[in-house]
Motif scaffolding. Structure first.
Motif, PDB file in Angstrom:
ATOM      1  N   UNK A 127       0.816  -1.214   0.000  1.00 50.59           N
ATOM      2  CA  UNK A 127       0.000   0.000   0.000  1.00 50.59           C
ATOM      3  C   UNK A 127       0.847   1.259   0.000  1.00 50.59           C
ATOM      4  N   UNK A 128       2.157   1.087  -0.114  1.00 47.89           N
ATOM      5  CA  UNK A 128       3.078   2.213  -0.014  1.00 47.89           C
ATOM      6  C   UNK A 128       2.839   3.294  -1.048  1.00 47.89           C
ATOM      7  N   UNK A 129       2.311   2.907  -2.213  1.00 41.93           N
ATOM      8  CA  UNK A 129       2.087   3.879  -3.278  1.00 41.93           C
ATOM      9  C   UNK A 129       0.617   4.275  -3.412  1.00 41.93           C
ATOM     10  N   UNK A 130      -0.180   3.876  -2.438  1.00 40.09           N
ATOM     11  CA  UNK A 130      -1.622   4.076  -2.601  1.00 40.09           C
ATOM     12  C   UNK A 130      -2.165   5.031  -1.542  1.00 40.09           C
ATOM     13  N   UNK A 131      -3.269   5.692  -1.902  1.00 40.37           N
ATOM     14  CA  UNK A 131      -3.914   6.556  -0.908  1.00 40.37           C
ATOM     15  C   UNK A 131      -4.578   5.688   0.153  1.00 40.37           C
ATOM     16  N   UNK A 132      -4.992   6.298   1.229  1.00 43.10           N
ATOM     17  CA  UNK A 132      -5.419   5.510   2.388  1.00 43.10           C
ATOM     18  C   UNK A 132      -6.680   4.702   2.104  1.00 43.10           C
ATOM     19  N   UNK A 133      -7.565   5.254   1.275  1.00 48.58           N
ATOM     20  CA  UNK A 133      -8.803   4.525   0.997  1.00 48.58           C
ATOM     21  C   UNK A 133      -8.507   3.277   0.163  1.00 48.58           C
ATOM     22  N   UNK A 134      -7.723   3.493  -0.845  1.00 50.45           N
ATOM     23  CA  UNK A 134      -7.359   2.363  -1.703  1.00 50.45           C
ATOM     24  C   UNK A 134      -6.555   1.342  -0.913  1.00 50.45           C
ATOM     25  N   UNK A 135      -5.663   1.861  -0.050  1.00 49.60           N
ATOM     26  CA  UNK A 135      -4.852   0.968   0.776  1.00 49.60           C
ATOM     27  C   UNK A 135      -5.744   0.030   1.562  1.00 49.60           C
ATOM     28  N   UNK A 136      -6.753   0.606   2.153  1.00 53.07           N
ATOM     29  CA  UNK A 136      -7.660  -0.181   2.970  1.00 53.07           C
ATOM     30  C   UNK A 136      -8.344  -1.276   2.141  1.00 53.07           C
ATOM     31  N   UNK A 137      -8.744  -0.884   0.925  1.00 50.05           N
ATOM     32  CA  UNK A 137      -9.403  -1.858   0.045  1.00 50.05           C
ATOM     33  C   UNK A 137      -8.465  -3.014  -0.303  1.00 50.05           C
ATOM     34  N   UNK A 138      -7.209  -2.666  -0.582  1.00 51.52           N
ATOM     35  CA  UNK A 138      -6.243  -3.704  -0.952  1.00 51.52           C
ATOM     36  C   UNK A 138      -6.029  -4.667   0.219  1.00 51.52           C
ATOM     37  N   UNK A 139      -5.832  -4.094   1.405  1.00 59.81           N
ATOM     38  CA  UNK A 139      -5.571  -4.966   2.560  1.00 59.81           C
ATOM     39  C   UNK A 139      -6.813  -5.803   2.874  1.00 59.81           C
TER      40      UNK A 139
END
Ligand SMILES: Nc1ncnc2c1ncn2[C@@H]1O[C@H](COP(=O)(O)OP(=O)(O)O)[C@@H](O)[C@H]1O
Ligand SMILES: [Mg+2]
Lengths: 459, 235
Positions: free
Chosen positions: B174-186
């Motif tokens: 998620x290092x390159x992603x915004x927090x919302x997208x990060x959450x979705x990925x995780x």
């Protein structure tokens, strides 16, 4: 990974970099094209010479002579025709049984596998008269079989049909000297052949003894009438020709003539016992491939042999040297092209550094990575080889047309200067692939050694 | 720590030699993770997180110590054997996605199957199926440049899973992603773990994100394990 996957993968990667692939491949195309042109030219020259030999049907002949000082070739006085490496120098081994080249020998030779015809080299001096003109010449006895074997190429008429009739074949050179310039018209006419003999009969010796000087030698002459059946157009190749004469008659007719038999000029100076039999027998084998074995059989018997095949083999050495030279010139292009491949592959690997890391991260071994890139470099070679071959064909076609266009103005017949045997085509493509693979070894090993941790690092 | 850990490291040490200088990237790391667990690895930059992940994935080998995977020692394996391990058992994703730019999403996902000798038709079928799983149906023929960061990371996840591995290693996904997208990925990783029984090791410097989804959390500092918390007990 499957071979088809490697190929497809290599192709799609090369296709993605069309310009670079095109340029790199062009280098190979030009290199291979030049090399193939060079080689095809060398092959074309050789093929032409071989074809000429074969067209003249000269490669099927072997000349045999006993292993004494006698000239083994019929081409007296022609230095080019001297056999140089065909037999060791005359040996005078007293234990060596001398094979006599007589009719029995000829019958024996005819039993050897592959021998089609064998006829003695038998010549005698005579005067030939046509109308009121007369020429001194040597008459060559040739059997009808030997005559029909293609050795003598007729411009007009036909070979004699049997060994018996008083029929003669004349050369157009002789006819011209006899005043006939349109040699075709000579067929069917009568010529007179006058032989000279040494007459040792009692009557002649008596005549000599009591003559008052106007006839000192026991020489007499006989006149025979012959019908011209054919005119020789040419007798093949220079002085190495097995038979060289202007007058040919069949053995049956010759037997009926009184004559001073001469089988070679040198025979005049030979001791009498060595003159037993013919000095030379010409043997025709069914195919040039059989020359070597028949020759070996004859040499086993202590005979000296001469075949144009040997001359051709000697020439082949020269061809090899020519090929090597052409190859060396052609290799310059290949070397440049392969440096181009190395450069392209190194570039491509630097560009795809991360991709190599990805391959490894998803389970590619070092070997897989190396093979992926080797296939790309090999495919450049394949494309370069195929299109290089096409280029060579096109260029050689154009050169051939242009040169022949000029030459035909000079009356030279059309000649194929380039020859593309199948092995040259296959070899060119294989060689191109091989060179590209070799050029790919260093870059692909570099690719295989890429450290995935470094390649994948976030930056 | 459970003795029958699916992933087990013992006294793992990695020393880098760059010229005369030595960098101890990992120092005596021992940990054990059960099958189907989600381990979060937190720590400051340079604390050795990526080094640990590369060792677990066999991209690199330890200077000393051992790694067992499913009871089998993998830290003494050859490079080629480790390649086979990644081919069949371990999937990896990275901060910078690491997709092949010239490949479509589908080709990227199918890429690992090439090395696993899978026939072309089957490669395409499985790649399409995986793209569907990560919610990217209909984007098969888009190139990475035509996809958002989150979508690219989903392609990478699909690629990591296409060979049906037992372990998924994620280095700052998620290092390159915004927090919302990060959450979705995780969330996606978490769901995959739950649905497919994957064992997941995920690195992040966002401890909060890890606390939200991971079962266990370790914190690295200067190459050593500072703490190991069990956030969620095994069911
Ligand atoms: N190839 C290498 N050579 C030398 N030092 C390295 C190498 N890779 C990593 N390091 C060092 O090891 C330490 C840990 O790095 P890393 O595992 O990448 O940390 P993180 O991922 O936690 O930021 C850092 O100090 C880094 O500089
Ligand atoms: Mg890192």
């Amino acid at each position: 990974m499957r071979a088809s996957d490697y190929l497809e993968h290599a192709w799609s990667n090369l296709w993605k970099k069309k310009l670079r692939t095109f340029l790199t491949t062009s280098g190979v195309v030009i290199g291979i094209g030049a090399l193939v042109c060079m080689f095809a030219f060398g092959q074309g020259i050789q093929q032409n010479i071989r074809d000429q030999f074969e067209a003249m049907d000269l490669l099927n002949y072997i000349n045999v002579s006993p292993r004494h000082g006698g000239a083994p070739t019929p081409a007296d006085g022609d230095p080019d025709a001297q056999p140089r490496h065909t037999a060791p120098p005359p040996v005078s081994d007293p234990n060596q049984e001398v094979t006599v080249l007589d009719d029995a020998f000829i019958d024996e030779v005819l039993q050897i596998d592959g021998v089609e015809a064998a006829f003695p080299e038998m010549r005698f001096p005579a005067q030939v008269r046509l109308g009121d003109k007369e020429q001194f010449t040597l008459v060559q006895v040739v059997s009808s079989k030997g005559c029909g074997s293609g050795l003598i190429q007729l411009r007009a008429g036909a070979p004699y049909t049997s060994d018996e009739p008083n029929e003669v074949i004349l050369s157009d050179t002789l006819l011209r000297r006899l005043g006939n310039t349109k040699s075709e018209t000579a067929v069917g006419t009568e010529v007179e052949i006058r032989t000279i003999t040494l007459d040792f009969s009692v009557a002649s010796l008596m005549r000599m003894a009591f003559s008052r000087g106007d006839q000192r030698l026991p020489i007499s002459d006989r006149r025979y009438s012959f019908k011209v059946v054919g005119v020789v157009e040419r007798m093949g190749f220079g002085g190495a020709l097995p038979i060289r004469s202007d007058v040919f008659i069949p053995p049956g007719a010759a037997d009926r003539m009184r004559k001073l038999v001469l089988t070679g000029v040198s025979d005049l100076f030979q001791p009498a016992e060595k003159l037993a039999g013919y000095s030379t027998v010409t043997i025709r084998v069914a195919s040039p491939a059989q020359v070597a074995t028949v020759k070996a059989k004859l040499e086993e018997r202590g005979l000296r042999t001469f075949a144009l095949m040997d001359q051709l083999a000697e020439m082949r050495m020269g061809f090899v040297i020519m090929d090597m030279f052409l190859l060396a010139v052609g290799m310059i292009g290949i070397t440049v092209a392969s440096l181009g491949i190395v450069n392209t592959m190194v570039m491509s690997i630097l560009e795809r550094y991360r991709e190599i890391g990805i391959m490894k991260a998803v389970g590619a071994t070092d070997g897989d990575v190396q093979k992926i890139f080797l296939f790309e470099s090999g495919m450049i070679g394949l494309l370069g080889g195929v299109f290089g071959l096409l280029l060579a064909k096109v260029v050689s076609f154009v050169i051939n047309e242009v040169v022949n266009g000029f030459a035909s103005g000079e009356g030279v017949p059309f000649i194929q200067y380039f020859s593309f045997p199948w092995w040259l085509c296959a070899g060119a493509v294989a060689f191109s692939i091989l060179v590209s693979l070799i050029a790919g070894i260093y870059p692909t090993r570099r690719a295989a050694r890429v450290d995935p941790v470094v390649a994948l690092r976030h930056d | 720590m459970d003795a029958d850990g699916f992933i087990q490291t013992t006294d793992l040490t990695k020393v880098y030699f760059s010229g005369p200088a030595q960098v101890v990237a990992l120092h005596g790391v021992s940990l054990s993770l059960g099958r189907g667990r989600f381990l979060g690895v937190a720590g400051a930059s340079g604390s050795g997180k990526s080094t640990l992940m590369n060792l677990l994935g066999g991209l690199d080998t330890p200077s000393s110590g051992s790694i067992h995977l499913d009871g089998k020692l993998i830290s003494d394996r050859s490079k080629a054997e480790l390649a086979l391990l990644r081919r069949h058992t371990v999937g990896m994703i990275f901060q910078s996605f690491n997709l092949v730019a010239s490949y479509s999403a589908l080709e990227n996902v199918a890429f690992p199957l090439l090395f696993a000798n899978v026939a072309k038709k089957e490669r395409t079928r499985r790649a399409a199926e995986l793209l569907h799983t990560v919610g990217l149906e209909g984007r098969d023929h888009h190139r990475p440049a035509q996809l958002s960061g989150g979508e690219q990371q989903r392609v990478a996840i699909a690629r990591a899973l296409v060979n049906r591995p037992a372990v998924l290693l994620a280095d700052e996904p998620t290092g390159n992603l915004d927090s919302k997208t990060s959450e979705q990925i995780v969330q996606t990783l978490h769901d995959l773990k739950a649905e497919q029984g994957l064992t997941v090791v995920m690195i992040s410097h966002e401890e909060a994100l890890l606390r939200e989804f991971a079962d266990e959390l370790i914190c690295l500092q200067d190459g050593a394990v500072l703490s190991h918390e069990i956030l969620r007990a095994r069911p």
